[in-house]
Design a protein around this motif. Structure first.
Motif, mmCIF file in Angstrom:
data_model
loop_
_atom_site.group_PDB
_atom_site.id
_atom_site.type_symbol
_atom_site.label_atom_id
_atom_site.label_comp_id
_atom_site.label_asym_id
_atom_site.label_seq_id
_atom_site.Cartn_x
_atom_site.Cartn_y
_atom_site.Cartn_z
ATOM 1 N N GLY A 1 0.950 -1.032 -0.050
ATOM 2 C CA GLY A 1 -0.070 -0.084 -0.043
ATOM 3 C C GLY A 1 0.838 1.230 0.095
ATOM 4 O O GLY A 1 0.465 2.177 -0.775
ATOM 5 N N SER A 2 1.662 1.290 1.073
ATOM 6 C CA SER A 2 2.523 2.404 0.836
ATOM 7 C C SER A 2 3.691 2.423 -0.277
ATOM 8 O O SER A 2 4.009 3.336 -0.637
ATOM 9 N N LEU A 3 4.044 1.272 -0.959
ATOM 10 C CA LEU A 3 4.907 1.321 -2.017
ATOM 11 C C LEU A 3 4.412 1.755 -3.374
ATOM 12 O O LEU A 3 4.939 2.734 -4.018
ATOM 13 N N ALA A 4 2.974 1.546 -3.403
ATOM 14 C CA ALA A 4 2.167 1.912 -4.504
ATOM 15 C C ALA A 4 1.897 3.224 -4.324
ATOM 16 O O ALA A 4 1.873 4.089 -5.581
ATOM 17 N N ASP A 5 1.667 4.042 -3.287
ATOM 18 C CA ASP A 5 1.761 5.313 -3.054
ATOM 19 C C ASP A 5 2.956 6.254 -3.426
ATOM 20 O O ASP A 5 3.073 7.219 -3.766
ATOM 21 N N ARG A 6 4.051 5.359 -3.278
ATOM 22 C CA ARG A 6 5.378 6.088 -3.745
ATOM 23 C C ARG A 6 5.892 5.759 -4.835
ATOM 24 O O ARG A 6 6.377 6.563 -5.674
ATOM 25 N N LEU A 7 5.899 4.274 -5.333
ATOM 26 C CA LEU A 7 6.763 4.093 -6.460
ATOM 27 C C LEU A 7 5.643 3.826 -7.564
ATOM 28 O O LEU A 7 6.104 3.861 -8.699
ATOM 29 N N GLY A 8 4.325 3.980 -7.390
ATOM 30 C CA GLY A 8 3.525 3.703 -8.402
ATOM 31 C C GLY A 8 2.620 2.469 -8.493
ATOM 32 O O GLY A 8 3.205 1.583 -7.985
ATOM 33 N N GLY B 1 -0.073 -10.046 -1.806
ATOM 34 C CA GLY B 1 -0.283 -8.990 -1.002
ATOM 35 C C GLY B 1 -0.058 -7.717 -1.542
ATOM 36 O O GLY B 1 -0.643 -6.681 -1.437
ATOM 37 N N ALA B 2 0.820 -7.770 -2.727
ATOM 38 C CA ALA B 2 1.259 -6.419 -3.197
ATOM 39 C C ALA B 2 0.093 -6.325 -4.542
ATOM 40 O O ALA B 2 -0.065 -5.062 -4.910
ATOM 41 N N VAL B 3 -0.604 -7.011 -5.037
ATOM 42 C CA VAL B 3 -1.425 -6.918 -6.000
ATOM 43 C C VAL B 3 -2.846 -6.322 -5.797
ATOM 44 O O VAL B 3 -3.117 -5.278 -6.601
ATOM 45 N N LEU B 4 -3.484 -6.637 -4.986
ATOM 46 C CA LEU B 4 -4.921 -5.870 -4.881
ATOM 47 C C LEU B 4 -4.847 -4.739 -4.292
ATOM 48 O O LEU B 4 -5.751 -3.821 -4.981
ATOM 49 N N PRO B 5 -4.072 -3.771 -3.750
ATOM 50 C CA PRO B 5 -4.096 -2.492 -3.359
ATOM 51 C C PRO B 5 -3.583 -1.726 -4.674
ATOM 52 O O PRO B 5 -4.530 -0.743 -4.902
ATOM 53 N N ALA B 6 -2.707 -2.047 -5.472
ATOM 54 C CA ALA B 6 -2.553 -1.343 -6.752
ATOM 55 C C ALA B 6 -3.546 -1.613 -7.876
ATOM 56 O O ALA B 6 -4.032 -0.620 -8.191
ATOM 57 N N ALA B 7 -4.125 -2.883 -7.808
ATOM 58 C CA ALA B 7 -5.295 -2.899 -8.711
ATOM 59 C C ALA B 7 -6.400 -1.972 -8.340
ATOM 60 O O ALA B 7 -7.168 -1.322 -9.218
ATOM 61 N N THR B 8 -6.855 -2.113 -7.028
ATOM 62 C CA THR B 8 -7.993 -1.417 -6.436
ATOM 63 C C THR B 8 -7.769 0.271 -6.901
ATOM 64 O O THR B 8 -8.884 0.793 -7.515
ATOM 65 N N ALA B 9 -6.782 0.654 -6.662
ATOM 66 C CA ALA B 9 -6.527 2.056 -6.722
ATOM 67 C C ALA B 9 -6.367 2.529 -8.069
ATOM 68 O O ALA B 9 -6.990 3.346 -8.569
ATOM 69 N N LEU B 10 -5.859 1.551 -8.946
ATOM 70 C CA LEU B 10 -6.078 1.953 -10.608
ATOM 71 C C LEU B 10 -7.351 2.048 -10.845
ATOM 72 O O LEU B 10 -7.736 2.644 -11.923
ATOM 73 N N GLU C 1 0.591 3.924 -15.858
ATOM 74 C CA GLU C 1 0.664 4.387 -14.399
ATOM 75 C C GLU C 1 -0.541 5.298 -14.078
ATOM 76 O O GLU C 1 -1.245 5.793 -15.097
ATOM 77 N N SER C 2 -0.829 5.548 -12.804
ATOM 78 C CA SER C 2 -1.845 6.351 -12.254
ATOM 79 C C SER C 2 -1.501 7.782 -12.494
ATOM 80 O O SER C 2 -0.470 8.352 -12.264
ATOM 81 N N VAL C 3 -2.347 8.502 -13.223
ATOM 82 C CA VAL C 3 -2.144 10.084 -13.589
ATOM 83 C C VAL C 3 -2.068 10.727 -12.389
ATOM 84 O O VAL C 3 -1.355 11.570 -12.094
ATOM 85 N N GLU C 4 -2.990 10.240 -11.472
ATOM 86 C CA GLU C 4 -3.222 11.042 -10.067
ATOM 87 C C GLU C 4 -1.951 10.711 -9.215
ATOM 88 O O GLU C 4 -1.363 11.499 -8.421
ATOM 89 N N HIS C 5 -1.464 9.653 -9.313
ATOM 90 C CA HIS C 5 0.037 9.243 -8.521
ATOM 91 C C HIS C 5 1.127 10.136 -9.138
ATOM 92 O O HIS C 5 1.854 10.780 -8.309
ATOM 93 N N LEU C 6 1.010 10.223 -10.411
ATOM 94 C CA LEU C 6 2.359 11.117 -11.069
ATOM 95 C C LEU C 6 2.064 12.506 -10.458
ATOM 96 O O LEU C 6 3.167 13.231 -10.141
ATOM 97 N N VAL C 7 0.817 13.122 -10.534
ATOM 98 C CA VAL C 7 0.676 14.449 -10.185
ATOM 99 C C VAL C 7 1.099 14.759 -8.476
ATOM 100 O O VAL C 7 1.852 15.564 -8.007
#
Length: 448
Positions: free
Chosen positions: A67-74, A114-123, A188-194
């Motif tokens: 969860g934290s990595l996805a918010d930081r690394l994408g 554990g890494a898959v679902l948080p990233a897939a959900t956010a996208l 990648e998430s546009v929102e994440h990049l911004v």
């Protein structure tokens, strides 16, 4: 550009759904092979429950980190990395020669899962059409049950004839079927990049996708777990964690032990595995109907109702009735377990501001994994104690009731999180397309 935008959104949702489908396959595959493992290695239900929980311990740690990595690394990098890792490690489980090796490999597999679902959900939440977010998310998340159905169907024809190991070899399929497509097409998430200040990359990606670049969110520091307890979110976060704990205990407990419980009730192995297939199939149908309903009335009512319906049907499974009725109860129980967790994930994700979304759902799932760890272990202990299958079903029903209470007590999302220019409408008050909300929030219509 409009054509590219319309094509891109289903592609993103489809790739996320495919990744989650193999997550669901891995969830169910142990339940389809547990009887064969117990016979080959001479272990009892209690030890088999501990083997099931080893993967969930890994998933707990993977969710908290991802969860934290996805918010930081994408989101994209996190999803592809997790998918690759758990595919390789699932296949490696087929080579295990004893329970200890199998347990270690399942733990490592869980880290990737554990890494898959948080990233897939956010996208998915970002790219879904604003007026159909719940339905779109539920369609993507139904991949979870599709994977479970695939595992159940394959097991009926393979486990008795080819042995349990082939089921884990099949778990490497994402490396061939999903990862290459994700590397090429998943944006990648546009929102994440911004949010990370990478505005040039965000503008280039948004132009390619036909999206509007959202305004940078107000600076709140990095999106760590502390963000989940500020701005009036603390009580909501704790209640969401309670609900996730209950939902995942129910999901993993039932998916692990439903075939064995039905065997204890007198059904042969083939029929017992068919109940697992129906359990997952019921979650798909129920999830799609619930997603459509949630877009109309708000997800809080739907999540609470699904938990309550699941509690009732699981409790009724303890009473032997006509086979047709039992299949119906199992199907509705599948919706009350997996479908409820799917709805809860969307509800949780949309309740946090954009910079903390993957962290919010990651920690909710991470804490929920404690329930997932407990479910197979407690189910195994109950079976080993000869307390009777009624006690197992009663426990799972009570857990579902706790989840319903937790969601019903969660306060509405803070107004700031719902009206900030870079966030969407709250989960309880979705804004239809064309409303004034879209004029205030460019991201509300970019994915349509």
């Amino acid at each position: 550009m409009l054509v590219a935008r319309r094509l891109r959104t289903p592609l993103v949702i489809g790739l996320c759904g495919a990744a989650v489908a193999f997550d669901g396959y891995d969830l169910v595959v142990y339940g389809t092979t547990v009887s064969a493992l117990m016979d080959e290695w001479g272990i009892g239900p209690a030890e088999a429950g501990r083997l099931a929980s080893s993967a969930l311990v890994g998933m707990l740690l993977g969710s908290l980190l991802a969860g934290s990595l996805a918010d930081r690394l994408g989101r994209r990098r996190t999803l592809i990395g997790g998918l690759t890792a758990f595919s390789l490690l699932t296949a490696a489980c087929a080579a295990a020669q004893n329970p200890d090796t199998f347990m270690v490999l399942r733990f490592l597999t869980g880290l990737g899962l554990g890494a898959v679902l948080p990233a897939a959900t956010a996208l998915t939440i970002e790219y879904a059409p604003a007026h159909r977010r719940n339905l779109t998310y539920m369609a993507m998340q139904s991949g979870y049950a599709v994977g479970g159905i695939l595992a159940s169907a394959l097991a009926i024809g393979l486990v008795e004839d080819a042995g349990w190991r082939v089921m884990y070899v099949i778990g490497a399929a994402p490396l061939v079927l999903v990862v290459p497509l994700a590397l090429r097409y998943l944006p990648e998430s546009v929102e994440h990049l911004v949010g990370r200040g990478r505005l040039d990359e965000a503008r280039a990606l948004a132009a390619r996708l036909g999206r509007t670049v959202p305004e940078p969110p107000p600076s709140t520091g990095h999106a760590g777990v502390r963000a989940l307890f500020t701005g009036g979110l603390a009580r909501r976060t704790l209640l969401f964690w309670t609900a996730a704990f209950a939902a995942l205990l129910l999901v993993y407990g039932m998916n692990t032990w439903l075939p064995e419980l039905m065997r204890e009730a007198g059904y042969p192995l083939g029929s017992a595995l068919s109940f697992l297939l129906v359990f997952n199939l019921g979650s798909i149908v129920g999830s799609l109907l619930a997603g459509r309903l949630a877009d109309r009335v708000g997800s809080t009512y739907v999540v609470v109702g699904a938990f309550a319906l699941g509690a009732l049907c699981v409790a009724l499974l303890s009473v032997r009735g006509p086979v047709a009725l039992t299949y119906v109860l199992v199907a509705v129980s599948g919706f009350g377990a997996i479908g409820t967790m799917n709805m809860l994930n969307a509800h949780v994700t949309r309740s946090y501001p954009v910079p903390a979304r993957a962290t919010g759902i990651g920690w909710s799932l991470g804490v929920g994994r404690l329930g997932g760890i407990l479910g197979p272990s407690v189910g195994g202990l109950l079976l080993a104690s000869d307390a009777g299958i009624g006690w197992s079903f009663a426990l799972f029903a009570a857990v579902a009731a706790v989840g319903a209470v937790a969601v019903s007590l969660a306060p509405p999302a803070p107004r700031a999180a719902a009206t900030r220019p870079t966030t969407e409408p709250t989960a309880d008050r979705p804004a239809p397309a064309g409303t004034a909300h879209e004029a205030r929030c460019p991201t509300a219509r970019t994915a349509e």
